[in-house]
Write a protein that holds these residues in place. Structure first.
Motif, PDB file in Angstrom:
ATOM      1  N   GLY A  44       0.785  -1.230   0.000  1.00  0.00           N
ATOM      2  CA  GLY A  44       0.000   0.000   0.000  1.00  0.00           C
ATOM      3  C   GLY A  44       0.816   1.279   0.000  1.00  0.00           C
ATOM      4  N   GLU A  45       1.875   1.317  -0.785  1.00  0.00           N
ATOM      5  CA  GLU A  45       2.697   2.534  -0.808  1.00  0.00           C
ATOM      6  C   GLU A  45       1.846   3.754  -1.153  1.00  0.00           C
ATOM      7  N   GLY A  46       1.940   4.782  -0.318  1.00  0.00           N
ATOM      8  CA  GLY A  46       1.210   6.024  -0.523  1.00  0.00           C
ATOM      9  C   GLY A  46      -0.255   5.980  -0.113  1.00  0.00           C
ATOM     10  N   ASP A  47      -0.738   4.847   0.390  1.00  0.00           N
ATOM     11  CA  ASP A  47      -2.161   4.640   0.668  1.00  0.00           C
ATOM     12  C   ASP A  47      -2.365   4.288   2.148  1.00  0.00           C
ATOM     13  N   VAL A  48      -2.792   5.258   2.947  1.00  0.00           N
ATOM     14  CA  VAL A  48      -2.983   5.047   4.384  1.00  0.00           C
ATOM     15  C   VAL A  48      -4.021   3.956   4.646  1.00  0.00           C
ATOM     16  N   TYR A  49      -5.124   3.980   3.902  1.00  0.00           N
ATOM     17  CA  TYR A  49      -6.173   2.981   4.093  1.00  0.00           C
ATOM     18  C   TYR A  49      -5.625   1.566   3.846  1.00  0.00           C
ATOM     19  N   ALA A  50      -4.922   1.362   2.743  1.00  0.00           N
ATOM     20  CA  ALA A  50      -4.376   0.036   2.418  1.00  0.00           C
ATOM     21  C   ALA A  50      -3.358  -0.409   3.458  1.00  0.00           C
ATOM     22  N   GLN A  51      -2.498   0.509   3.902  1.00  0.00           N
ATOM     23  CA  GLN A  51      -1.511   0.151   4.916  1.00  0.00           C
ATOM     24  C   GLN A  51      -2.202  -0.237   6.221  1.00  0.00           C
ATOM     25  N   THR A  52      -3.201   0.543   6.623  1.00  0.00           N
ATOM     26  CA  THR A  52      -3.915   0.255   7.868  1.00  0.00           C
ATOM     27  C   THR A  52      -4.607  -1.101   7.785  1.00  0.00           C
ATOM     28  N   THR A  53      -5.248  -1.385   6.680  1.00  0.00           N
ATOM     29  CA  THR A  53      -5.926  -2.667   6.496  1.00  0.00           C
ATOM     30  C   THR A  53      -4.937  -3.824   6.602  1.00  0.00           C
ATOM     31  N   PHE A  54      -3.800  -3.708   5.908  1.00  0.00           N
ATOM     32  CA  PHE A  54      -2.800  -4.777   5.950  1.00  0.00           C
ATOM     33  C   PHE A  54      -2.252  -4.960   7.368  1.00  0.00           C
ATOM     34  N   ILE A  55      -1.997  -3.856   8.049  1.00  0.00           N
ATOM     35  CA  ILE A  55      -1.484  -3.919   9.421  1.00  0.00           C
ATOM     36  C   ILE A  55      -2.474  -4.643  10.330  1.00  0.00           C
ATOM     37  N   LEU A  56      -3.736  -4.294  10.252  1.00  0.00           N
ATOM     38  CA  LEU A  56      -4.731  -4.923  11.120  1.00  0.00           C
ATOM     39  C   LEU A  56      -4.885  -6.409  10.801  1.00  0.00           C
ATOM     40  N   GLN A  57      -4.692  -6.800   9.558  1.00  0.00           N
ATOM     41  CA  GLN A  57      -4.678  -8.229   9.216  1.00  0.00           C
ATOM     42  C   GLN A  57      -3.485  -8.924   9.867  1.00  0.00           C
ATOM     43  N   LYS A  58      -2.318  -8.256   9.868  1.00  0.00           N
ATOM     44  CA  LYS A  58      -1.137  -8.822  10.526  1.00  0.00           C
ATOM     45  C   LYS A  58      -1.360  -8.957  12.027  1.00  0.00           C
ATOM     46  N   ILE A  59      -1.962  -7.948  12.624  1.00  0.00           N
ATOM     47  CA  ILE A  59      -2.260  -7.996  14.058  1.00  0.00           C
ATOM     48  C   ILE A  59      -3.230  -9.133  14.349  1.00  0.00           C
ATOM     49  N   GLU A  60      -4.226  -9.295  13.500  1.00  0.00           N
ATOM     50  CA  GLU A  60      -5.198 -10.380  13.669  1.00  0.00           C
ATOM     51  C   GLU A  60      -4.502 -11.742  13.644  1.00  0.00           C
ATOM     52  N   ARG A  61      -3.545 -11.929  12.738  1.00  0.00           N
ATOM     53  CA  ARG A  61      -2.794 -13.199  12.667  1.00  0.00           C
ATOM     54  C   ARG A  61      -1.952 -13.416  13.921  1.00  0.00           C
ATOM     55  N   ALA A  62      -1.300 -12.371  14.412  1.00  0.00           N
ATOM     56  CA  ALA A  62      -0.486 -12.495  15.625  1.00  0.00           C
ATOM     57  C   ALA A  62      -1.367 -12.860  16.819  1.00  0.00           C
ATOM     58  N   LEU A  63      -2.518 -12.230  16.919  1.00  0.00           N
ATOM     59  CA  LEU A  63      -3.451 -12.551  18.004  1.00  0.00           C
ATOM     60  C   LEU A  63      -3.909 -14.003  17.922  1.00  0.00           C
ATOM     61  N   ALA A  64      -4.209 -14.477  16.720  1.00  0.00           N
ATOM     62  CA  ALA A  64      -4.638 -15.868  16.550  1.00  0.00           C
ATOM     63  C   ALA A  64      -3.551 -16.821  17.013  1.00  0.00           C
ATOM     64  N   GLU A  65      -2.306 -16.496  16.686  1.00  0.00           N
ATOM     65  CA  GLU A  65      -1.199 -17.355  17.120  1.00  0.00           C
ATOM     66  C   GLU A  65      -1.061 -17.364  18.640  1.00  0.00           C
ATOM     67  N   ALA A  66      -1.484 -16.286  19.277  1.00  0.00           N
ATOM     68  CA  ALA A  66      -1.428 -16.184  20.737  1.00  0.00           C
ATOM     69  C   ALA A  66      -2.686 -16.745  21.399  1.00  0.00           C
ATOM     70  N   GLY A  67      -3.621 -17.272  20.588  1.00  0.00           N
ATOM     71  CA  GLY A  67      -4.844 -17.853  21.131  1.00  0.00           C
ATOM     72  C   GLY A  67      -5.941 -16.838  21.366  1.00  0.00           C
ATOM     73  N   SER A  68      -5.936 -15.773  20.591  1.00  0.00           N
ATOM     74  CA  SER A  68      -6.874 -14.678  20.781  1.00  0.00           C
ATOM     75  C   SER A  68      -7.482 -14.275  19.443  1.00  0.00           C
ATOM     76  N   SER A  69      -8.233 -13.184  19.454  1.00  0.00           N
ATOM     77  CA  SER A  69      -8.813 -12.644  18.229  1.00  0.00           C
ATOM     78  C   SER A  69      -9.025 -11.146  18.407  1.00  0.00           C
ATOM     79  N   LEU A  70      -9.442 -10.498  17.343  1.00  0.00           N
ATOM     80  CA  LEU A  70      -9.709  -9.062  17.421  1.00  0.00           C
ATOM     81  C   LEU A  70     -10.770  -8.740  18.465  1.00  0.00           C
ATOM     82  N   SER A  71     -11.680  -9.660  18.719  1.00  0.00           N
ATOM     83  CA  SER A  71     -12.746  -9.402  19.691  1.00  0.00           C
ATOM     84  C   SER A  71     -12.213  -9.235  21.110  1.00  0.00           C
ATOM     85  N   ASP A  72     -10.978  -9.653  21.362  1.00  0.00           N
ATOM     86  CA  ASP A  72     -10.357  -9.510  22.684  1.00  0.00           C
ATOM     87  C   ASP A  72      -9.551  -8.217  22.817  1.00  0.00           C
TER      88      ASP A  72
END
Length: 130
Positions: A44-72
């Motif tokens: 998402g070079e130059g695109d705040v929305y695309a970067q934010t979306t990708f980041i939140l997907q990465k965070i979601e994956r890290a949470l899943a690996e830790a036994g959690s989800s975005l709902s937590d």
């Protein structure tokens, strides 16, 4: 002693700098500052929305690996390099957290580690009944 689980992204910088993508201790999970880098590729070079979306997907994956989800997630912190573009970041954040509504902070910073990075996000999750 409360067990600790370090979650790695596989980045070579983790060993150099001495950090983990996320750390779970007991029922608390802290996700480190996360950017739109996918290995050596910027998403998402130059695109705040695309970067934010990708980041939140990465965070979601890290949470899943830790036994959690975005709902937590109870808190997010967004560091944006141009606060006038807050609505782009806010739109993406809202798409992920519309019904969860964690406490959230967005502040403008003068720069991130790479000038092409427009936003970096941290998250804290708390697991119920653990």
């Amino acid at each position: 002693m409360i067990p600790r689980k370090n979650i790695s992204s596989g980045s070579p910088w983790e060993d150099v700098v001495g950090y983990s993508r996320a750390v779970r201790i007991g029922n608390v999970i802290e996700v480190a500052g996360t950017t739109a880098m996918d290995g050596d590729v910027l998403i998402g070079e130059g695109d705040v929305y695309a970067q934010t979306t990708f980041i939140l997907q990465k965070i979601e994956r890290a949470l899943a690996e830790a036994g959690s989800s975005l709902s937590d997630v109870v808190r997010t912190r967004m560091f944006i390099t141009d606060i006038s573009r807050w609505e782009e970041a806010g739109k993406a954040h809202g798409e992920f957290f519309k019904t969860i509504k964690p406490a959230s902070t967005m502040v403008e910073v003068s720069a991130l580690i790479d000038e092409r990075l427009l936003i970096e996000i941290e998250a804290t999750a708390v697991l119920p009944n653990v």
